[in-house]
Design a protein around this motif. Structure first.
Motif, PDB file in Angstrom:
ATOM      1  N   UNK A 148      -6.993   8.683  10.599  1.00  0.00           N
ATOM      2  CA  UNK A 148      -6.070   7.817  11.072  1.00  0.00           C
ATOM      3  C   UNK A 148      -4.615   8.244  10.561  1.00  0.00           C
ATOM      4  N   UNK A 149      -4.642   9.099   9.601  1.00  0.00           N
ATOM      5  CA  UNK A 149      -3.272   9.329   9.056  1.00  0.00           C
ATOM      6  C   UNK A 149      -3.142  11.012   8.870  1.00  0.00           C
ATOM      7  N   UNK A 150      -3.264  11.799   9.787  1.00  0.00           N
ATOM      8  CA  UNK A 150      -3.286  13.153   9.919  1.00  0.00           C
ATOM      9  C   UNK A 150      -1.770  13.692   9.253  1.00  0.00           C
ATOM     10  N   UNK A 151      -0.948  13.025   8.992  1.00  0.00           N
ATOM     11  CA  UNK A 151       0.271  13.261   8.213  1.00  0.00           C
ATOM     12  C   UNK A 151       0.081  13.275   7.001  1.00  0.00           C
ATOM     13  N   UNK A 152      -0.982  13.069   6.542  1.00  0.00           N
ATOM     14  CA  UNK A 152      -1.418  12.680   5.094  1.00  0.00           C
ATOM     15  C   UNK A 152      -2.154  14.091   4.702  1.00  0.00           C
ATOM     16  N   UNK A 153      -2.577  14.740   5.259  1.00  0.00           N
ATOM     17  CA  UNK A 153      -3.251  15.982   5.041  1.00  0.00           C
ATOM     18  C   UNK A 153      -2.503  16.791   4.352  1.00  0.00           C
ATOM     19  N   UNK A 154      -1.450  17.360   4.747  1.00  0.00           N
ATOM     20  CA  UNK A 154      -0.902  18.661   4.160  1.00  0.00           C
ATOM     21  C   UNK A 154       0.072  17.910   2.942  1.00  0.00           C
TER      22      UNK A 154
ATOM     23  N   UNK B  55       0.921  -1.121  -0.020  1.00  0.00           N
ATOM     24  CA  UNK B  55       0.019   0.041  -0.170  1.00  0.00           C
ATOM     25  C   UNK B  55       0.990   1.351  -0.033  1.00  0.00           C
ATOM     26  N   UNK B  56       0.517   2.079  -1.072  1.00  0.00           N
ATOM     27  CA  UNK B  56       1.541   3.313  -1.155  1.00  0.00           C
ATOM     28  C   UNK B  56       0.568   4.635  -0.735  1.00  0.00           C
ATOM     29  N   UNK B  57       1.111   5.138   0.317  1.00  0.00           N
ATOM     30  CA  UNK B  57       0.392   6.477   0.705  1.00  0.00           C
ATOM     31  C   UNK B  57       0.851   7.453   0.223  1.00  0.00           C
ATOM     32  N   UNK B  58      -0.097   8.269  -0.507  1.00  0.00           N
ATOM     33  CA  UNK B  58       0.145   9.767  -1.263  1.00  0.00           C
ATOM     34  C   UNK B  58      -0.075  10.763  -0.172  1.00  0.00           C
ATOM     35  N   UNK B  59       0.663  11.904  -0.312  1.00  0.00           N
ATOM     36  CA  UNK B  59       0.460  12.888   0.639  1.00  0.00           C
ATOM     37  C   UNK B  59      -0.517  13.948  -0.085  1.00  0.00           C
ATOM     38  N   UNK B  60      -1.296  14.556   1.081  1.00  0.00           N
ATOM     39  CA  UNK B  60      -2.107  15.788   0.413  1.00  0.00           C
ATOM     40  C   UNK B  60      -3.615  15.152   0.411  1.00  0.00           C
ATOM     41  N   UNK B  61      -4.517  15.813   1.304  1.00  0.00           N
ATOM     42  CA  UNK B  61      -5.807  15.560   1.131  1.00  0.00           C
ATOM     43  C   UNK B  61      -6.714  16.750   1.414  1.00  0.00           C
TER      44      UNK B  61
ATOM     45  N   UNK C 236      -3.194   4.753  -1.842  1.00  0.00           N
ATOM     46  CA  UNK C 236      -4.335   5.378  -0.801  1.00  0.00           C
ATOM     47  C   UNK C 236      -3.546   6.401  -0.386  1.00  0.00           C
ATOM     48  N   UNK C 237      -3.974   7.204   0.751  1.00  0.00           N
ATOM     49  CA  UNK C 237      -3.296   8.404   1.094  1.00  0.00           C
ATOM     50  C   UNK C 237      -3.553   8.865   2.541  1.00  0.00           C
ATOM     51  N   UNK C 238      -4.060  10.229   2.671  1.00  0.00           N
ATOM     52  CA  UNK C 238      -4.306  11.184   1.932  1.00  0.00           C
ATOM     53  C   UNK C 238      -5.421  10.863   0.794  1.00  0.00           C
TER      54      UNK C 238
END
Length: 292
Positions: free
Chosen positions: A55-61, A41-47, A124-126
């Motif tokens: 669960x992934x607040x580091x993804x928002x910015x 699973x690859x998590x993209x940054x930005x939302x 995923x993400x973000x």
């Protein structure tokens, strides 16, 4: 990456990447969720959304952020506040930019697990739709290699961005959250009519869509919300639903990022809480999976 309580420091903000690169913040290997088989699973940054239970607040910015883990800090008299110079690892960078070639190389490290388990790669993400052009090209490469592909998305973007990406997917894990249009906009910053229109578009184009409903106390975990989900899905050729119970595992990350955790004190639902909603969906004829 274990995230312990810490405080955020001044971050180095980098311009958002071009279509030739993407910004990610994690690659999770050997996952048994987010699609069939063993997955990477690859998590993209930005939302663009603001789900209180994220669960992934580091993804928002969309920016690359620098944080400090206070417990690891050596408290030296001279500190350069530089991630690359930090001797203890107290400073950490969240997010990095990758190229198509580089990300393909990283994903193919797990190819043997994909082949042996009918697994593959999930984006995923973000929110992956914020970097849709890159994601579309990346999944096209994987499909040419015979790798199963999936995305997890809230579907809240133009059809011109969503449809080409979805066509490169074996599965689209499509989140349906608050089903009241006004509340969805005010709480989540989600355009619900566009989301539902996009979901219908994907189904009409023969794309395999699996709706996923987060069960969040105080927001989505009600009979009324589930009824609205089932009403929307009734005309569509969909036979499987995923129910995703709320969990508080992301709470320590909020401390790390110096952000408030809006779900503080709210317990995760147990089986007895979930059972009535599961029964509603099963009675409507759907196969149910609890968890991703």
């Amino acid at each position: 990456m274990t995230l312990s309580a810490a405080r955020r420091i001044n971050c180095k903000c980098i311009d958002y990447p071009t279509d030739e690169t993407a910004r990610i913040f994690n690659i999770q290997r050997y996952s048994l969720n987010d699609g069939q088989g063993i997955r990477t699973v690859i998590f993209f940054k930005g939302c663009p959304h603001r789900c209180p239970w994220c669960a992934n607040p580091e993804s928002i910015s969309g920016s690359i952020e620098t944080v400090r883990r206070e417990k690891k800090c050596l408290h030296r008299a001279v500190c350069l506040n530089d991630v690359d110079e930090c001797p203890s690892g107290a400073l950490a960078r969240i997010g990095r930019d990758v190229t198509l070639d580089g990300l393909e190389k990283e994903a193919l490290k797990d190819d043997i697990f994909f082949r042996s388990s009918s697994g593959g790669v999930t984006l995923s993400g973000g929110e992956v739709l914020m970097q849709a052009e890159f994601a579309t090209r990346f999944l096209a490469r994987l499909r040419r290699l015979g790798i199963n592909t999936a995305i997890e998305t809230a579907g809240d973007a133009s059809a011109a961005r969503l449809l080409p990406l979805a066509r490169q997917c074996d599965d689209v894990l499509f989140d349906l959250k608050i089903m009241d249009e006004k509340q969805s906009k005010e709480v989540l910053h989600i355009n619900l009519p566009r989301v539902l229109k996009n979901m219908r578009l994907l189904v009409a184009n023969g794309i395999h869509v699996i709706p996923r409903i987060p069960l969040i106390p105080g927001y989505t975990m009600t009979r009324e919300n589930m009824c609205r989900v089932l009403d929307v899905l009734a005309p569509l050729a969909i036979d499987e639903l995923h129910l995703l119970p709320f969990h508080p595992y992301g709470e320590p990350k909020y401390s790390l990022l110096d952000r408030p955790w809006q779900m503080k004190g709210i317990p995760a639902p147990d089986e007895s809480d979930i059972a009535p909603l599961r029964l509603m969906a099963e009675s409507a004829g759907y196969r149910i999976k609890v968890g991703g």
